[in-house]
Design an enzyme around this catalytic site. Structure first.
Site, PDB file in Angstrom:
ATOM      1  N   HIS A 184       0.810  -1.219   0.000  1.00  0.00           N
ATOM      2  CA  HIS A 184       0.000   0.000   0.000  1.00  0.00           C
ATOM      3  C   HIS A 184       0.846   1.273   0.000  1.00  0.00           C
ATOM      4  O   HIS A 184       0.607   2.159  -0.826  1.00  0.00           O
ATOM      5  CB  HIS A 184      -1.047   0.030   1.103  1.00  0.00           C
ATOM      6  CG  HIS A 184      -2.003   1.149   0.835  1.00  0.00           C
ATOM      7  ND1 HIS A 184      -2.959   1.079  -0.153  1.00  0.00           N
ATOM      8  CD2 HIS A 184      -2.071   2.405   1.320  1.00  0.00           C
ATOM      9  CE1 HIS A 184      -3.586   2.237  -0.233  1.00  0.00           C
ATOM     10  NE2 HIS A 184      -3.070   3.052   0.640  1.00  0.00           N
ATOM     11  N   TYR A 212       1.660   5.140  -2.459  1.00  0.00           N
ATOM     12  CA  TYR A 212       1.983   6.523  -2.097  1.00  0.00           C
ATOM     13  C   TYR A 212       3.381   6.912  -2.555  1.00  0.00           C
ATOM     14  O   TYR A 212       3.635   8.089  -2.848  1.00  0.00           O
ATOM     15  CB  TYR A 212       1.757   6.755  -0.593  1.00  0.00           C
ATOM     16  CG  TYR A 212       0.277   6.836  -0.364  1.00  0.00           C
ATOM     17  CD1 TYR A 212      -0.398   8.018  -0.606  1.00  0.00           C
ATOM     18  CD2 TYR A 212      -0.459   5.703  -0.052  1.00  0.00           C
ATOM     19  CE1 TYR A 212      -1.764   8.081  -0.507  1.00  0.00           C
ATOM     20  CE2 TYR A 212      -1.835   5.759   0.057  1.00  0.00           C
ATOM     21  CZ  TYR A 212      -2.485   6.956  -0.175  1.00  0.00           C
ATOM     22  OH  TYR A 212      -3.840   7.027  -0.098  1.00  0.00           O
ATOM     23  N   HIS A 270      -9.238   0.246 -10.902  1.00  0.00           N
ATOM     24  CA  HIS A 270      -8.901   1.276  -9.909  1.00  0.00           C
ATOM     25  C   HIS A 270      -7.434   1.693 -10.009  1.00  0.00           C
ATOM     26  O   HIS A 270      -7.120   2.872 -10.118  1.00  0.00           O
ATOM     27  CB  HIS A 270      -9.212   0.742  -8.502  1.00  0.00           C
ATOM     28  CG  HIS A 270      -8.556   1.518  -7.408  1.00  0.00           C
ATOM     29  ND1 HIS A 270      -8.952   2.789  -7.070  1.00  0.00           N
ATOM     30  CD2 HIS A 270      -7.511   1.219  -6.594  1.00  0.00           C
ATOM     31  CE1 HIS A 270      -8.185   3.231  -6.088  1.00  0.00           C
ATOM     32  NE2 HIS A 270      -7.300   2.304  -5.784  1.00  0.00           N
ATOM     33  N   PHE A 271      -6.529   0.701 -10.007  1.00  0.00           N
ATOM     34  CA  PHE A 271      -5.127   1.154  -9.995  1.00  0.00           C
ATOM     35  C   PHE A 271      -4.627   1.589 -11.371  1.00  0.00           C
ATOM     36  O   PHE A 271      -3.585   2.222 -11.476  1.00  0.00           O
ATOM     37  CB  PHE A 271      -4.186   0.181  -9.264  1.00  0.00           C
ATOM     38  CG  PHE A 271      -4.008  -1.180  -9.852  1.00  0.00           C
ATOM     39  CD1 PHE A 271      -3.325  -1.375 -11.030  1.00  0.00           C
ATOM     40  CD2 PHE A 271      -4.503  -2.299  -9.182  1.00  0.00           C
ATOM     41  CE1 PHE A 271      -3.144  -2.640 -11.547  1.00  0.00           C
ATOM     42  CE2 PHE A 271      -4.324  -3.576  -9.696  1.00  0.00           C
ATOM     43  CZ  PHE A 271      -3.645  -3.746 -10.894  1.00  0.00           C
ATOM     44  N   HIS A 272      -5.433   1.299 -12.409  1.00  0.00           N
ATOM     45  CA  HIS A 272      -5.084   1.917 -13.695  1.00  0.00           C
ATOM     46  C   HIS A 272      -5.513   3.388 -13.728  1.00  0.00           C
ATOM     47  O   HIS A 272      -5.015   4.150 -14.552  1.00  0.00           O
ATOM     48  CB  HIS A 272      -5.685   1.134 -14.866  1.00  0.00           C
ATOM     49  CG  HIS A 272      -4.825  -0.036 -15.249  1.00  0.00           C
ATOM     50  ND1 HIS A 272      -4.878  -1.245 -14.601  1.00  0.00           N
ATOM     51  CD2 HIS A 272      -3.839  -0.161 -16.175  1.00  0.00           C
ATOM     52  CE1 HIS A 272      -3.980  -2.071 -15.123  1.00  0.00           C
ATOM     53  NE2 HIS A 272      -3.331  -1.436 -16.079  1.00  0.00           N
ATOM     54  N   ARG A 309     -10.148 -10.560 -11.569  1.00  0.00           N
ATOM     55  CA  ARG A 309      -8.902  -9.987 -12.067  1.00  0.00           C
ATOM     56  C   ARG A 309      -7.909 -11.125 -12.243  1.00  0.00           C
ATOM     57  O   ARG A 309      -8.198 -12.268 -11.903  1.00  0.00           O
ATOM     58  CB  ARG A 309      -8.359  -8.946 -11.077  1.00  0.00           C
ATOM     59  CG  ARG A 309      -7.953  -9.528  -9.745  1.00  0.00           C
ATOM     60  CD  ARG A 309      -7.565  -8.474  -8.725  1.00  0.00           C
ATOM     61  NE  ARG A 309      -6.265  -7.890  -8.990  1.00  0.00           N
ATOM     62  CZ  ARG A 309      -5.511  -7.301  -8.053  1.00  0.00           C
ATOM     63  NH1 ARG A 309      -5.930  -7.227  -6.797  1.00  0.00           N
ATOM     64  NH2 ARG A 309      -4.357  -6.766  -8.354  1.00  0.00           N
ATOM     65  N   ARG A 310      -6.779 -10.817 -12.814  1.00  0.00           N
ATOM     66  CA  ARG A 310      -5.623 -11.717 -12.914  1.00  0.00           C
ATOM     67  C   ARG A 310      -5.809 -12.900 -13.865  1.00  0.00           C
ATOM     68  O   ARG A 310      -4.860 -13.576 -14.183  1.00  0.00           O
ATOM     69  CB  ARG A 310      -5.233 -12.302 -11.541  1.00  0.00           C
ATOM     70  CG  ARG A 310      -4.738 -11.285 -10.550  1.00  0.00           C
ATOM     71  CD  ARG A 310      -4.050 -11.978  -9.391  1.00  0.00           C
ATOM     72  NE  ARG A 310      -3.398 -11.012  -8.515  1.00  0.00           N
ATOM     73  CZ  ARG A 310      -3.878 -10.648  -7.322  1.00  0.00           C
ATOM     74  NH1 ARG A 310      -4.990 -11.180  -6.874  1.00  0.00           N
ATOM     75  NH2 ARG A 310      -3.233  -9.762  -6.595  1.00  0.00           N
TER      76      ARG A 310
END
Lengths: 48, 549
Positions: free
Chosen positions: B223, B227, B374-376, B439-440
């Protein structure tokens, strides 16, 4: 001495930036977050 | 002692550029792997020559999630530190080069084992999937190299502070140091699992691995990794963009406080990635979810500061009305436009993050392709578009060139292409995820189950988006190569903004590292000590390694 103090205050007040648009923007942002969160929460409840 | 100069020293520029070249090479290769993935998942395309979907998935994740980001960030921060606190000493620069080569050798090593099909374990390398030991050793070298570079920045910063007692350090140097402290603390977790668990296990020195412990140590790192990606983008937003638009930074102190809050609250929160993991008590998950929500505070502070910066500038240019200031922003300047679009995408990205971290809502989206969507948005749009925007002045600044109008126009087009491609790809990932698409995993109709058939139109939309994004990658590579080798010679500014209030002086307490690092350690100990003891003491028998590809 009261006068200069008022004058200083007045100048300071004038220097404060007008940020009404910022206030509106952060509210819109907040509403979007709440709307999306609540939408997925209802999806969760619906699937219980 | 060297003094601050307007221009990054030529030898420091070389060090920064070396990092950027590796980063953009990773973008080219990893981006191509991403294109192939979306095509495979559409169900309309099969990989030739028996190449595994999971090999290209691992290539994509490792090259873009770990290599592109880490190299770009360290290169950018070396340039920022050199620009704001003066030319690096020969020792610091040499240390930086040692870090660079360790990271590059580590990357090449890991890439070799991924591409030869011996490490298709995805970028999260979850046990009990077991890669060749060389993959883990390569990753360990990347981490160690980044530590070495971090120490080069720390020593340079310490030297500056010693020579400027009682002074507040330049904002970009402070931010770079904060980000490297964050990185150093969080990578201890991934280093621990790689060195003490995964390497001995993959070498056959141990038979079994404690899966939950390795995943917990991974997410202790995973996580704050987000950041570590985001903070350099925030550096550009806070300290550079106001200058690019011709305005002032809203508040220097607010920016520093936000960074300290990120440092404190982005590490003891890894359990929100493991909310559905058995073996961790609900109480400790709850504690870490509360800490996760604390990170929303500096994120919203940043959103406020950005709006305020833009509005203040617009009004200084005579804007009227509630949103008239938006019209005054320099939309035709790619140095502003690309990061601004990145900021816009952070609104749904951050919102998605709040949904992911909410325990009940996590049950709706956990392990679905929503998370990939989301993380894209976070790293592959907000962060990456900001990095592209920074490259438009950083690369010509370092190479002694200038960006032409034609390249600026191409960069605007590139940003639009990226935004459109990502809207298609990430948007359809979000919706398919809500419908339960995992996913994956490679394409499957799961025995023609009606639910899986529902996902196919979204998977085709992902392939359309992925193809548009690949065009975006070609465009950015054209621009970067032009700026590095072919653009006209000249001087390009490394823009650094001034605070709106010239009398503003940030509190020196914000640079009391003993205090902040002490608090970071305390929060980590509170959030992790009891659950980790529990994970070790009450562990089931460990797992053997599996190679399922």
């Amino acid at each position: 001495m009261a006068k200069p103090t008022t004058a200083v205050r007045q100048t300071k007040k004038d220097e404060e930036p007008a940020l009404k648009g910022t206030l509106a923007s952060v509210f819109l942002l907040g509403f979007f977050i709440i709307f999306a969160w609540v939408s997925v929460y209802f999806l969760f409840l619906h699937r219980l | 002692m060297t003094t601050a100069v307007e221009k990054v020293n030529r030898r420091d520029a070389k060090l920064a550029l070396a990092h950027l070249f590796v980063a953009f090479t990773a973008l080219a290769l990893g981006g191509f792997a991403g294109l192939l993935q979306t095509l495979v998942r559409s169900g309309k395309f099969e990989l030739p020559a028996g190449i595994s979907y999971y090999t290209i998935l691992t290539t994509h994740g490792v090259l873009l999630g770990l290599v592109l980001t880490t190299f770009f960030i360290i290169g950018f921060q070396f340039a920022a530190v050199s620009r704001t606190t003066g030319t690096l000493s020969d020792g610091s620069r040499r240390t930086g080069w040692v870090g660079f080569w360790l990271m590059t050798i580590g990357t090449a090593m890991s890439a070799f084992f991924i591409l030869t099909g011996k490490a298709s374990v995805l970028y999260t390398f979850y046990a009990p999937l077991q890669a060749h030991a060389g993959f883990y050793i390569g990753l360990a070298l990347v981490v160690v190299g980044s530590w070495v570079s971090g120490f080069a920045m720390f020593t340079h910063y310490a030297r500056w502070r010693k020579a400027h007692r009682g002074q507040v350090s330049p904002l970009l140097a402070f931010m770079s140091v904060t980000n490297m402290v964050l990185w150093l603390v969080c990578t201890l977790g991934v280093a621990a699992t790689v060195v003490f668990q995964l390497i001995p296990w993959s070498l056959g020195l141990t038979d079994r691995v404690n899966v939950l412990l390795s995943r917990t140590l991974f997410w202790y790192f995973g996580h704050p990794l987000v950041y570590f990606w985001l903070l350099p983008a925030y550096m550009v937003w806070y300290a550079v963009i106001p200058k690019v638009i011709g305005g002032k930074m809203f508040s220097d102190s607010l920016a520093r406080l936000a960074f300290i809050l990120f440092l404190l609250f982005s590490i003891p929160v890894g359990f929100h990635h493991q909310l559905l993991e058995p073996g961790i008590s609900p109480f400790w998950k709850y504690v870490q979810v509360v800490l996760t929500f604390m990170v929303i505070i500096p994120s919203l502070m940043t959103a406020f500061a950005m709006f305020a910066t833009f509005e203040s500038y617009g009004r200084s240019q005579g804007a009227t009305g509630l949103f008239g200031w938006l019209r005054k922003l320099p939309w035709s300047d790619a140095r502003f436009f690309a990061p601004f679009v990145g900021m816009l995408f952070f609104i749904p990205a951050g919102t998605g993050g709040i949904i992911n971290a909410s325990h009940q809502l996590n049950q709706v989206v956990h392990n679905t392709i929503w998370v990939t969507g989301h993380f894209h948005l976070t790293v592959a749009t907000t962060v990456v578009l900001t990095f592209f925007g920074a490259s438009y002045w950083l690369i010509p600044h370092l190479t002694g060139r200038v960006m032409t109008k034609a390249m600026n126009r191409l960069a605007i087009i590139q940003t639009i292409v990226w935004a459109v491609g990502m809207t298609f790809m990430s948007g359809s990932m979000h919706f398919a995820g809500l419908l339960g698409a995992p996913r994956r995993s490679a394409f499957s109709t799961y025995g023609n189950s009606p639910q899986a058939l529902e996902w196919i139109p979204y998977q085709i939309a992902q392939a359309v988006g992925g193809t548009i994004l690949f065009i975006g990658i070609i465009l950015i590579l054209v621009i970067v190569i032009n700026l590095a080798f072919f653009a006209p010679k000249g001087e390009t500014e490394f823009p650094i903004a001034e605070a709106a209030a010239p009398y503003e002086r940030a509190a020196l307490a914000l640079e009391n590292w003993k205090l902040w690092i002490g608090l970071v350690v305390a929060l980590i100990l509170i959030a992790y000590t009891v659950p980790i003891i529990d994970i070790i003491q009450n562990a089931p028998p460990g797992s053997k390694g599996y190679k399922l590809w």
